[in-house]
Design a protein around this motif. Structure first.
Motif, PDB file in Angstrom:
ATOM      1  N   LYS A 158       0.827  -1.194   0.000  1.00 36.56           N
ATOM      2  CA  LYS A 158       0.000   0.000   0.000  1.00 36.56           C
ATOM      3  C   LYS A 158       0.874   1.263   0.000  1.00 36.56           C
ATOM      4  CE  LYS A 158      -3.797  -2.384   0.337  1.00 36.56           C
ATOM      5  NZ  LYS A 158      -4.507  -2.496   1.628  1.00 36.56           N
ATOM      6  N   LYS A 159       0.343   2.341  -0.573  1.00 35.56           N
ATOM      7  CA  LYS A 159       0.989   3.651  -0.489  1.00 35.56           C
ATOM      8  C   LYS A 159       0.316   4.421   0.644  1.00 35.56           C
ATOM      9  CE  LYS A 159       2.623   7.640  -3.096  1.00 35.56           C
ATOM     10  NZ  LYS A 159       2.774   8.282  -4.426  1.00 35.56           N
ATOM     11  N   GLN A 198      -4.686  13.863  -6.503  1.00 29.67           N
ATOM     12  CA  GLN A 198      -5.961  13.184  -6.298  1.00 29.67           C
ATOM     13  C   GLN A 198      -5.796  11.670  -6.418  1.00 29.67           C
ATOM     14  OE1 GLN A 198      -9.300  14.930  -5.777  1.00 29.67           O
ATOM     15  NE2 GLN A 198      -7.599  16.144  -4.973  1.00 29.67           N
ATOM     16  N   HIS A 199      -6.451  10.958  -5.513  1.00 32.81           N
ATOM     17  CA  HIS A 199      -6.537   9.493  -5.563  1.00 32.81           C
ATOM     18  C   HIS A 199      -5.154   8.842  -5.581  1.00 32.81           C
ATOM     19  CE1 HIS A 199     -10.508  10.818  -6.609  1.00 32.81           C
ATOM     20  NE2 HIS A 199     -10.149  11.186  -7.825  1.00 32.81           N
ATOM     21  N   GLU A 200      -4.240   9.354  -4.760  1.00 35.51           N
ATOM     22  CA  GLU A 200      -2.849   8.893  -4.768  1.00 35.51           C
ATOM     23  C   GLU A 200      -2.573   7.793  -3.746  1.00 35.51           C
ATOM     24  OE1 GLU A 200       1.677  10.766  -4.397  1.00 35.51           O
ATOM     25  OE2 GLU A 200      -0.065  12.054  -4.126  1.00 35.51           O
ATOM     26  N   ASP A 237      -3.480   4.761  -0.725  1.00 39.93           N
ATOM     27  CA  ASP A 237      -4.380   3.693  -0.291  1.00 39.93           C
ATOM     28  C   ASP A 237      -4.814   3.889   1.158  1.00 39.93           C
ATOM     29  OD1 ASP A 237      -4.050   1.790  -2.670  1.00 39.93           O
ATOM     30  OD2 ASP A 237      -1.967   2.054  -2.029  1.00 39.93           O
ATOM     31  N   SER A 246      -7.150  12.904  -1.571  1.00 35.99           N
ATOM     32  CA  SER A 246      -5.884  12.209  -1.811  1.00 35.99           C
ATOM     33  C   SER A 246      -6.027  10.690  -1.791  1.00 35.99           C
ATOM     34  CB  SER A 246      -4.849  12.628  -0.765  1.00 35.99           C
ATOM     35  OG  SER A 246      -5.118  12.027   0.496  1.00 35.99           O
ATOM     36  N   LEU A 247      -7.141  10.203  -1.251  1.00 35.49           N
ATOM     37  CA  LEU A 247      -7.347   8.761  -1.126  1.00 35.49           C
ATOM     38  C   LEU A 247      -7.990   8.155  -2.367  1.00 35.49           C
ATOM     39  CD1 LEU A 247      -8.629   8.329   2.539  1.00 35.49           C
ATOM     40  CD2 LEU A 247      -6.727   7.050   1.522  1.00 35.49           C
ATOM     41  N   LYS A 248      -7.609   6.934  -2.650  1.00 37.23           N
ATOM     42  CA  LYS A 248      -8.295   6.158  -3.680  1.00 37.23           C
ATOM     43  C   LYS A 248      -9.673   5.741  -3.161  1.00 37.23           C
ATOM     44  CE  LYS A 248      -3.934   4.182  -5.351  1.00 37.23           C
ATOM     45  NZ  LYS A 248      -3.139   2.937  -5.490  1.00 37.23           N
ATOM     46  N   LYS A 249     -10.558   5.411  -4.069  1.00 36.14           N
ATOM     47  CA  LYS A 249     -11.887   4.927  -3.669  1.00 36.14           C
ATOM     48  C   LYS A 249     -11.736   3.700  -2.778  1.00 36.14           C
ATOM     49  CE  LYS A 249     -16.478   4.904  -4.168  1.00 36.14           C
ATOM     50  NZ  LYS A 249     -17.124   4.519  -5.428  1.00 36.14           N
ATOM     51  N   GLY A 251     -10.325   3.734  -0.015  1.00 40.45           N
ATOM     52  CA  GLY A 251      -9.137   3.899   0.816  1.00 40.45           C
ATOM     53  C   GLY A 251      -9.519   4.151   2.262  1.00 40.45           C
ATOM     54  N   LYS A 277     -13.216   5.742   2.597  1.00 41.52           N
ATOM     55  CA  LYS A 277     -13.707   6.647   1.557  1.00 41.52           C
ATOM     56  C   LYS A 277     -14.698   5.893   0.669  1.00 41.52           C
ATOM     57  CE  LYS A 277     -12.305   9.435  -2.411  1.00 41.52           C
ATOM     58  NZ  LYS A 277     -11.201  10.143  -3.091  1.00 41.52           N
TER      59      LYS A 277
END
Length: 246
Positions: free
Chosen positions: A44-45, A104-106, A108, A132-135, A137, A244
Motif C-alpha cells: 500500500k501507499k 488526487q486518488h494517490e 491507499d 488524496s485517497l483512492k476509492k 481507501g 472513503k
C-alpha cells in the motif's frame, strides 16, 4: 499563521525526552490502539500526516508498505526522522498539511497520529485527505479526546486537600474553537471539536465511519506506568477509522 511548536527549542527538547523515555502514553496506549485498527499495509501507499520523528513511517515499511510519505510542519521533527528512521521507501516532507499539494486518488491509506487537533480548519483538512485517497481507501487518525480539550484552560483534574485527583471536570464542551494550554511552555494552541463535529465532517465529506476507539490500558501498561490507570476514569485519546466511499 500555522502553529509550529515543535521547532521551539525548549519544547522540542522536552518533547523528545518524553518520547525517548522507556514508558510513555504514546507507546503504551495510543500507538497500540491506532495500529490495531489499521488495514493491511502490504503493497500500500501510505500518507503519514504529522509524521513527527518517523517512528510510524518506519513501522509501515516493516509492515511491507510499498511507499510512505511523511509530512510534518516541524523542521526539527523531519530532521530527527531522517536521522532515526530513514528508508528508501520513505519520503519525508517538511511542510504543513494545509500547504502540501496532494495529488488526487494517490494513497491507499492515510494515517494521522495526534496532529489534527493542532489544525484550525478541520473540514478543509478532511476534504483534502479525502481527495488524496483512492476509492475505498482507509483513513485512520487519533486526536486528543474531546472531553480533554473541552474546558477552556484544559486544566481539568480537580484535586482534594491531599492533592489526590478527586474528579475530572468537563466544561464548555459545546463551545468549539481555540484552546491554549501550558505544556512545557505557555501558549500551546489546540482546537476543541465535539464528537459530533468530528464524525459528521467525515460523513459529509465522503467517508463511512467504521470504528471509534477510546483506548484503555492493559495490565502490562499499568504495571509499566502506574498513573496510566487514570485512563479508566477518563480517556486521553480518541481513534477513528473511516473508509472513503465517494
Amino acid at each position: 499563521m500555522k502553529q509550529n511548536i515543535y521547532d521551539h527549542p525548549e519544547f522540542f527538547q522536552s518533547y523528545r525526552t518524553l518520547r525517548e523515555s522507556e514508558f510513555n502514553y504514546n507507546d503504551l496506549l495510543e500507538q497500540p490502539a491506532l495500529r490495531g485498527v489499521l488495514p493491511e499495509l502490504k503493497n500500500k501507499k501510505v500518507l503519514d500526516v504529522g509524521c513527527g520523528m518517523g517512528d510510524f513511517a518506519k513501522y509501515c515499511v516493516k509492515e511491507q508498505a510499498r511507499e510512505v510519505v511523511g509530512v510534518d510542519i516541524s523542521r526539527n521533527m523531519i530532521e530527527a526522522a531522517q536521522q532515526r528512521n530513514s528508508h528508501e521507501r520513505i519520503h519525508y516532507v517538511n511542510m504543513a498539511l494545509e500547504d502540501f499539494q496532494l495529488r488526487q486518488h494517490e494513497f491507499d491509506v492515510v494515517v494521522s497520529s495526534l496532529a489534527l487537533h493542532y489544525i484550525k480548519d478541520y473540514d478543509v483538512a478532511i476534504k483534502k485527505i479525502n481527495g488524496s485517497l483512492k476509492k475505498m481507501g482507509v483513513f485512520v487518525f487519533s486526536i486528543e479526546h474531546p472531553i480533554v480539550t473541552a474546558r477552556r484552560n484544559m486544566d481539568n483534574w480537580t484535586v482534594d486537600k491531599e492533592n489526590n485527583r478527586s474528579h475530572f471536570a468537563v466544561d464548555h464542551y459545546q463551545e468549539e474553537g481555540e484552546r491554549q494550554q501550558h505544556w512545557y511552555i505557555d501558549g500551546i494552541v489546540k482546537y476543541h471539536r465535539t464528537f459530533s463535529t468530528l464524525v459528521n465532517e467525515l460523513i459529509l465529506n465522503g467517508f463511512q465511519v467504521e470504528q471509534v476507539i477510546e483506548p484503555i490500558p492493559d495490565s502490562k501498561a499499568v504495571k509499566s506506568l502506574p498513573k496510566i490507570i487514570n485512563e479508566m476514569r477518563r480517556p486521553s485519546f480518541m481513534i477513528i477509522r473511516a473508509k472513503k466511499v465517494w
